[in-house]
Design a protein around this motif. Structure first.
Motif, mmCIF file in Angstrom:
data_model
loop_
_atom_site.group_PDB
_atom_site.id
_atom_site.type_symbol
_atom_site.label_atom_id
_atom_site.label_comp_id
_atom_site.label_asym_id
_atom_site.label_seq_id
_atom_site.Cartn_x
_atom_site.Cartn_y
_atom_site.Cartn_z
ATOM 1 N N UNK A 1 -2.988 -2.158 9.455
ATOM 2 C CA UNK A 1 -2.933 -0.904 8.691
ATOM 3 C C UNK A 1 -2.025 -1.036 7.474
ATOM 4 N N UNK A 2 -1.036 -1.897 7.541
ATOM 5 C CA UNK A 2 -0.091 -2.064 6.425
ATOM 6 C C UNK A 2 -0.428 -3.280 5.578
ATOM 7 N N UNK A 3 -1.636 -3.827 5.788
ATOM 8 C CA UNK A 3 -2.026 -5.055 5.078
ATOM 9 C C UNK A 3 -0.962 -6.128 5.282
ATOM 10 N N UNK A 4 -0.551 -6.248 6.551
ATOM 11 C CA UNK A 4 0.427 -7.251 6.974
ATOM 12 C C UNK A 4 1.746 -7.119 6.219
ATOM 13 N N UNK A 5 2.190 -5.846 6.153
ATOM 14 C CA UNK A 5 3.452 -5.427 5.552
ATOM 15 C C UNK A 5 3.477 -5.531 4.031
ATOM 16 N N UNK A 6 2.349 -5.783 3.425
ATOM 17 C CA UNK A 6 2.260 -5.825 1.971
ATOM 18 C C UNK A 6 2.019 -4.441 1.372
ATOM 19 N N UNK A 7 1.700 -3.449 2.231
ATOM 20 C CA UNK A 7 1.322 -2.141 1.702
ATOM 21 C C UNK A 7 1.942 -1.030 2.548
#
Length: 321
Positions: free
Chosen positions: A51-57
């Motif tokens: 959901x967080x684009x692997x903490x990128x978003x």
């Protein structure tokens, strides 16, 4: 005559037997319960990473849409951030964080103004982004897509952190299920059956039992005001007459001696509430497994509370079942 409260000569050997039983169970079954929870938690972590684009978003938009990811993100920082610490670091409303971490219904604060909500969620996202653990999420510093092995490794590490934070409740829940299963087995062998769902304590037929029942008790110092208190086990004996009050039992387990002495007053308060409501003859006992020392037992005995040891579960028969 009591069951165990008036037999202090047996307490020392019973404490040892109870500790041994708990430790045998813990070594054999508790790791299974923990592993099962860790596996499901790792899957939850993996979804949060997606959901967080692997903490990128990590953004206010994402947090508003997926508030359930917040506990995972708190454990993804270096060092992991406690809930109250996040509130202080980000300077946001405590109720907002609590709502987002509601285990049954994660949500953002519905009455908060939209502008304030966006501001506070962005503050949270800024803290989480800045403090993301570079040793776990190695792809962030390289500005690249993570490999499957990296995702699996990170998910397991964060799952371990989450499970470590809730290890005691996991063990307590597994232990309670086992204790109630032991009581069920004994009662069913004697011809008892589960009471129908929704049956009130004063409607239980003879020869029935129920778990996690709410019982109304009088509030001290009021004129008839009542509150509901939870009771782990209610048993209506086979020989009971209409209008009789069930036998009440509290299932308790402990993995160390410290916590039980911190919480021993809870049973005394519940016993007094039951006596104030149903009279001094009300039956309220403890079902013990684990670390309960003589200090705890002496306190409960002084309050008139008796107990049954799980390692000698046949003592339940002395309640008149």
């Amino acid at each position: 005559m009591g069951i165990n409260l008036d037999k202090p000569q047996l307490w020392k050997s019973d404490i040892k037997s109870s500790v041994d039983l708990y430790n045998r169970w813990f070594m054999e079954f508790a790791p299974k319960a923990f592993r099962k929870t860790r596996i499901s938690t790792a899957k939850r972590v993996k979804r949060a990473l997606q959901e967080t684009n692997y903490l990128n978003m990590i953004s206010h938009v994402m947090l508003e849409k997926h508030p359930e990811v917040l506990p995972v993100l708190r454990m993804s920082t270096c060092p992991p951030i406690a809930r109250d610490r996040l509130v202080g670091l980000a300077g946001v409303s405590k109720s907002l964080v609590q709502n987002m971490e509601n285990t049954e219904n994660p949500h953002v604060s519905p009455r908060m103004k939209k502008s304030q909500l966006i501001t506070e969620l962005q503050k949270i996202s800024d803290i989480l982004t800045k403090m993301a653990d570079p040793d776990i999420f190695t792809w962030l510093s390289d500005n690249r897509e993570p490999e499957e092995t990296e995702i699996a490794r990170a998910s397991t590490i964060i799952a371990d952190r989450l499970c470590g934070a809730v290890a005691d409740p996991i063990i307590r829940n597994a232990q309670e299920k086992r204790q109630l299963a032991a009581i069920t087995s004994l009662l069913e062998k004697k011809g008892y059956r589960f009471a129908k769902a929704g049956t009130h304590y004063n409607e239980m037929p003879a020869g029935t039992f129920s778990f996690h029942m709410n019982v109304p008790v009088f509030v001290a110092g009021t004129e008839g005001e009542t509150v509901m208190i939870p009771v782990d086990v209610a048993i209506m004996p086979l020989s009971a007459n209409p209008g009789d009050i069930p036998l009440f039992i509290e299932a308790k387990s402990a993995g160390d001696f410290t916590n039980v002495n911190k919480r021993r007053k809870e049973e005394a308060v519940k016993m007094q509430q039951l006596k104030n409501t149903f009279g001094n003859d009300v039956s309220y006992s403890l079902f013990l497994c684990g670390y309960f020392d003589s200090g705890y037992l002496g306190y409960e005995a002084a309050e008139g509370i008796d107990w049954i040891w799980e390692h000698r579960i046949s003592d339940l028969e002395k309640l008149g079942i």
